[in-house]
Design an enzyme around this catalytic site. Structure first.
Site, mmCIF file in Angstrom:
data_model
loop_
_atom_site.group_PDB
_atom_site.id
_atom_site.type_symbol
_atom_site.label_atom_id
_atom_site.label_comp_id
_atom_site.label_asym_id
_atom_site.label_seq_id
_atom_site.Cartn_x
_atom_site.Cartn_y
_atom_site.Cartn_z
ATOM 1 N N ASP A 247 0.022 5.059 0.980
ATOM 2 C CA ASP A 247 -0.422 6.072 2.046
ATOM 3 C C ASP A 247 -0.060 5.700 3.401
ATOM 4 O O ASP A 247 -0.743 4.403 3.853
ATOM 5 C CB ASP A 247 -1.826 6.783 1.738
ATOM 6 C CG ASP A 247 -1.937 7.305 0.508
ATOM 7 O OD1 ASP A 247 -1.111 7.404 -0.378
ATOM 8 O OD2 ASP A 247 -3.187 7.933 0.166
ATOM 9 N N ASP B 126 0.976 -1.048 0.011
ATOM 10 C CA ASP B 126 0.094 0.207 0.040
ATOM 11 C C ASP B 126 0.835 1.228 0.093
ATOM 12 O O ASP B 126 2.107 1.280 0.388
ATOM 13 C CB ASP B 126 -0.870 -0.023 1.309
ATOM 14 C CG ASP B 126 -1.832 1.144 1.391
ATOM 15 O OD1 ASP B 126 -2.468 1.662 0.414
ATOM 16 O OD2 ASP B 126 -1.568 2.102 2.630
#
Length: 300
Positions: free
Chosen positions: A57, A55
């Protein structure tokens, strides 16, 4: 009783439609990621059936990539300061609440990426390169980047998985020397954005669909793959691989990680990051929202 039955049936139809859109988003993202990916660099013999998925963020990058992107676009007059303020408020609500509201997600999906309608892919790609250099390059977590490099050194491919538009995600991946990226796909015609999405945001279940679809295309054995995320929203993605690692986890993901015995890495504190242990992380395998979400405040 009939009213209850009709309501339940409509709810089932809505759930099936959301799942269909998530699957379509995942398939589109995997197809685009496969086309944009870089060939694996050779420092080690390639391990063709294992890969790592990160991922972005708050996992690979401090804060939300879409916020930095929005700042860069606002500076270039793509939208107004009030649009940016609305986006910031949406991010605050998301971070405080921990999860997006379902109706908000629906609104985001319906309005997503309308601000780029009529713009060319080449233009947005060029601007994204500039914004990365200006606002994102110094926001990468060194600890997470080291984890990604560990997989590369083991001959494995490394992919980013994010709700951010795939063009921006691909730039982040390329600048970090990774294999490629899965991201939200915006519809284009003759190299020009229409202002609509292909399927849905690459979020939640859509990320899991994208990982599965990419694994099928790339010949990966998901039991030998590893996934990293900070958010409980990514539990579907973390659950489809053999090794899941919670990085800078929110409360919900931390609880699930402890219950399931997933490894937890936290690079947010002032303490020196723990030494990376290859056996623990490679184990079985050998950061909110998105432009689409953030730009919900920009009406077509």
């Amino acid at each position: 009783m009939e009213a209850v039955y009709v309501s339940a049936w409509r709810g089932k139809d809505k759930s099936q439609e959301l799942e269909r859109l998530a699957e379509l988003a995942g398939e589109a993202s995997a197809e685009a990621a496969h086309a944009l990916s870089e060939p694996p660099a050779p420092p080690a013999p390639p391990d063709l059936t294992a890969a790592a998925f990160f991922d972005v963020d708050n996992t690979m990058m401090m804060g939300a990539s879409i916020f930095y992107f929005a700042r860069g676009l606002a500076a270039r007059k793509f939208f107004t300061s009030s649009d940016l303020a609305g986006f910031v408020w949406g991010q605050i609500k998301f971070r405080l609440g921990g999860r997006e509201n379902k109706e908000d997600i629906k609104t985001h999906r319906e309005r997503a990426l309308s601000f780029v309608a009529g713009r060319t892919v080449a233009e947005l790609t060029s601007i994204s390169e500039e914004i990365y250099d200006e606002l994102m390059a110094d926001k990468i977590w060194s600890g997470t980047r080291a984890l990604a490099q560990m997989h590369l050194d083991a001959g494995q491919r490394v992919w980013l998985v994010t709700a951010t538009p795939i063009e921006l995600a691909a730039i982040i991946s390329r600048r970090l020397g990774l294999t490629g990226a899965l991201g939200t796909v915006a519809e284009t015609r003759d190299g020009v954005y229409t202002g609509r999405l292909v399927g849905d945001l690459l979020h939640g279940r859509a990320k899991a669909h994208a990982v599965r679809a990419l694994a099928s295309r790339e010949g990966l054995n998901l039991k030998r793959c590893t996934a990293y995320s900070d958010s409980a929203n990514d539990i579907p993605m973390l659950s489809v691989v053999g090794t899941a690692v919670a990085v800078n986890p929110d409360g919900g993901l931390r609880d699930v990680a402890r219950a399931r015995g997933w490894e937890i890495r936290d690079f947010r504190t002032g303490r020196k990051a723990a030494k990376i242990g290859v056996p623990s992380v490679l184990g079985a395998g050998a950061l909110a929202g998105a432009v689409a979400a953030g730009m919900a405040y920009r009406r077509r």
